[in-house]
Design a protein around this motif. Structure first.
Motif, PDB file in Angstrom:
ATOM      1  N   SER A 187      -0.351  -1.457  -7.314  1.00  0.00           N
ATOM      2  CA  SER A 187       0.095  -1.623  -8.694  1.00  0.00           C
ATOM      3  C   SER A 187       0.373  -0.268  -9.326  1.00  0.00           C
ATOM      4  O   SER A 187      -0.034   0.775  -8.799  1.00  0.00           O
ATOM      5  CB  SER A 187      -0.969  -2.364  -9.503  1.00  0.00           C
ATOM      6  OG  SER A 187      -2.172  -1.613  -9.540  1.00  0.00           O
ATOM      7  N   GLN A 188       1.044  -0.283 -10.472  1.00  0.00           N
ATOM      8  CA  GLN A 188       1.419   0.977 -11.122  1.00  0.00           C
ATOM      9  C   GLN A 188       0.209   1.747 -11.631  1.00  0.00           C
ATOM     10  O   GLN A 188       0.259   2.970 -11.764  1.00  0.00           O
ATOM     11  CB  GLN A 188       2.383   0.682 -12.276  1.00  0.00           C
ATOM     12  CG  GLN A 188       3.739   0.162 -11.811  1.00  0.00           C
ATOM     13  CD  GLN A 188       4.652  -0.182 -12.966  1.00  0.00           C
ATOM     14  OE1 GLN A 188       4.212  -0.241 -14.108  1.00  0.00           O
ATOM     15  NE2 GLN A 188       5.920  -0.418 -12.688  1.00  0.00           N
ATOM     16  N   ASP A 189      -0.898   1.054 -11.925  1.00  0.00           N
ATOM     17  CA  ASP A 189      -2.070   1.737 -12.474  1.00  0.00           C
ATOM     18  C   ASP A 189      -3.219   1.836 -11.470  1.00  0.00           C
ATOM     19  O   ASP A 189      -4.350   2.122 -11.840  1.00  0.00           O
ATOM     20  CB  ASP A 189      -2.556   1.033 -13.742  1.00  0.00           C
ATOM     21  CG  ASP A 189      -2.904  -0.432 -13.500  1.00  0.00           C
ATOM     22  OD1 ASP A 189      -2.626  -0.941 -12.389  1.00  0.00           O
ATOM     23  OD2 ASP A 189      -3.458  -1.070 -14.417  1.00  0.00           O
ATOM     24  N   GLU A 190      -2.923   1.616 -10.177  1.00  0.00           N
ATOM     25  CA  GLU A 190      -3.981   1.656  -9.165  1.00  0.00           C
ATOM     26  C   GLU A 190      -4.480   3.082  -8.971  1.00  0.00           C
ATOM     27  O   GLU A 190      -3.707   4.031  -8.937  1.00  0.00           O
ATOM     28  CB  GLU A 190      -3.471   1.086  -7.845  1.00  0.00           C
ATOM     29  CG  GLU A 190      -4.564   0.800  -6.843  1.00  0.00           C
ATOM     30  CD  GLU A 190      -4.162  -0.271  -5.834  1.00  0.00           C
ATOM     31  OE1 GLU A 190      -4.852  -0.385  -4.813  1.00  0.00           O
ATOM     32  OE2 GLU A 190      -3.173  -0.987  -6.068  1.00  0.00           O
ATOM     33  N   ALA A 191      -5.805   3.224  -8.830  1.00  0.00           N
ATOM     34  CA  ALA A 191      -6.429   4.551  -8.718  1.00  0.00           C
ATOM     35  C   ALA A 191      -6.023   5.259  -7.435  1.00  0.00           C
ATOM     36  O   ALA A 191      -5.712   4.626  -6.421  1.00  0.00           O
ATOM     37  CB  ALA A 191      -7.951   4.412  -8.777  1.00  0.00           C
ATOM     38  N   VAL A 192      -6.059   6.590  -7.485  1.00  0.00           N
ATOM     39  CA  VAL A 192      -5.656   7.415  -6.347  1.00  0.00           C
ATOM     40  C   VAL A 192      -6.493   7.100  -5.110  1.00  0.00           C
ATOM     41  O   VAL A 192      -5.963   6.984  -4.002  1.00  0.00           O
ATOM     42  CB  VAL A 192      -5.775   8.914  -6.697  1.00  0.00           C
ATOM     43  CG1 VAL A 192      -5.535   9.780  -5.467  1.00  0.00           C
ATOM     44  CG2 VAL A 192      -4.778   9.280  -7.786  1.00  0.00           C
ATOM     45  N   ASP A 193      -7.826   6.960  -5.294  1.00  0.00           N
ATOM     46  CA  ASP A 193      -8.674   6.729  -4.126  1.00  0.00           C
ATOM     47  C   ASP A 193      -8.378   5.396  -3.469  1.00  0.00           C
ATOM     48  O   ASP A 193      -8.411   5.267  -2.245  1.00  0.00           O
ATOM     49  CB  ASP A 193     -10.157   6.834  -4.481  1.00  0.00           C
ATOM     50  CG  ASP A 193     -10.583   5.854  -5.565  1.00  0.00           C
ATOM     51  OD1 ASP A 193      -9.731   5.436  -6.355  1.00  0.00           O
ATOM     52  OD2 ASP A 193     -11.792   5.528  -5.616  1.00  0.00           O
ATOM     53  N   SER A 194      -8.007   4.397  -4.289  1.00  0.00           N
ATOM     54  CA  SER A 194      -7.646   3.093  -3.736  1.00  0.00           C
ATOM     55  C   SER A 194      -6.341   3.174  -2.952  1.00  0.00           C
ATOM     56  O   SER A 194      -6.217   2.613  -1.856  1.00  0.00           O
ATOM     57  CB  SER A 194      -7.515   2.067  -4.866  1.00  0.00           C
ATOM     58  OG  SER A 194      -7.076   0.822  -4.361  1.00  0.00           O
TER      59      SER A 194
END
Length: 206
Positions: A187-194
């Motif tokens: 998704s557009q707001d997914e965290a970097v680590d994910s």
């Protein structure tokens, strides 16, 4: 204190690796467990931090001494516990994190998982003079253009995730190929680590 473990990878999960050391399986929480995925059946060294608290005894593991050293410095900062420190290392390699601290680059630091502006300022205040000899000479990309470009492709965290993956030894060709598969899965707001963990899983699967 357990400073490192040497053995074979017995099992991988999204947050940890199980290392078989002479028949004993150690669960070691890692910033990017899939970094060890290509090393099945090989003897690997995992540098560790042995964390003891009232309700748990945990092992956190790293592929390099620099990661281990930076982790130990990070958890000395007020407001940064082991889990947040792991998120920082999953979102940026030691050289870029240290460079951001030396350069007082709050914009970069606040893009790391779990780091707000106040915590970024504390990191700079507490660590800037304590990281001598720890890289930090990396040339940081300008986060705004990179993020804008990646946003058009689906996720603004990909440039940082890509830098972390390159630090693990993956080539531009491999990363371009995995992003073509991954960009529709985040998704557009997914965290970097994910994003990074999903990319590592695809790289592991080939």
């Amino acid at each position: 204190m357990i400073d490192f473990l040497r053995g074979q990878v017995a099992h991988l999960e999204s947050e940890y690796v199980v290392l078989d050391v002479h028949g004993v399986g150690y669960r070691v929480f890692c910033p990017n467990p899939y970094a060890f995925s290509a090393k099945n059946q090989e003897t690997v060294t995992v540098y560790t931090h042995h964390h003891v608290r009232e309700d748990a005894i945990l092992l956190f593991g790293f592929s390099t001494r620099d990661e281990q050293k930076l982790f130990r410095k990070l958890i000395e900062v007020s407001g940064i516990g082991p889990r947040v420190a792991m998120g920082i290392l999953s979102g940026g390699n030691p050289d870029t994190v240290v460079a951001a601290i030396h350069q007082e680059n709050i914009s970069f630091l606040t893009k790391l998982p779990g780091i707000g502006k106040k915590t970024a300022q504390r990191m700079i205040l507490d660590l800037k003079d304590k990281l001598e000899g720890m890289g930090g000479t990396a040339s940081l990309f300008d986060p705004e253009p990179a993020a804008a470009s990646a946003f058009q492709d689906g996720n603004p965290g990909w440039p940082e995730a890509r830098e972390g993956l390159k630090a693990l030894g993956y080539t531009d060709m491999e990363l371009d190929r995995v992003w073509s598969k991954l960009k529709d899965q985040v998704s557009q707001d997914e965290a970097v680590d994910s994003v990074m963990k999903k990319a590592l899983k695809l790289l592991y699967a080939g």
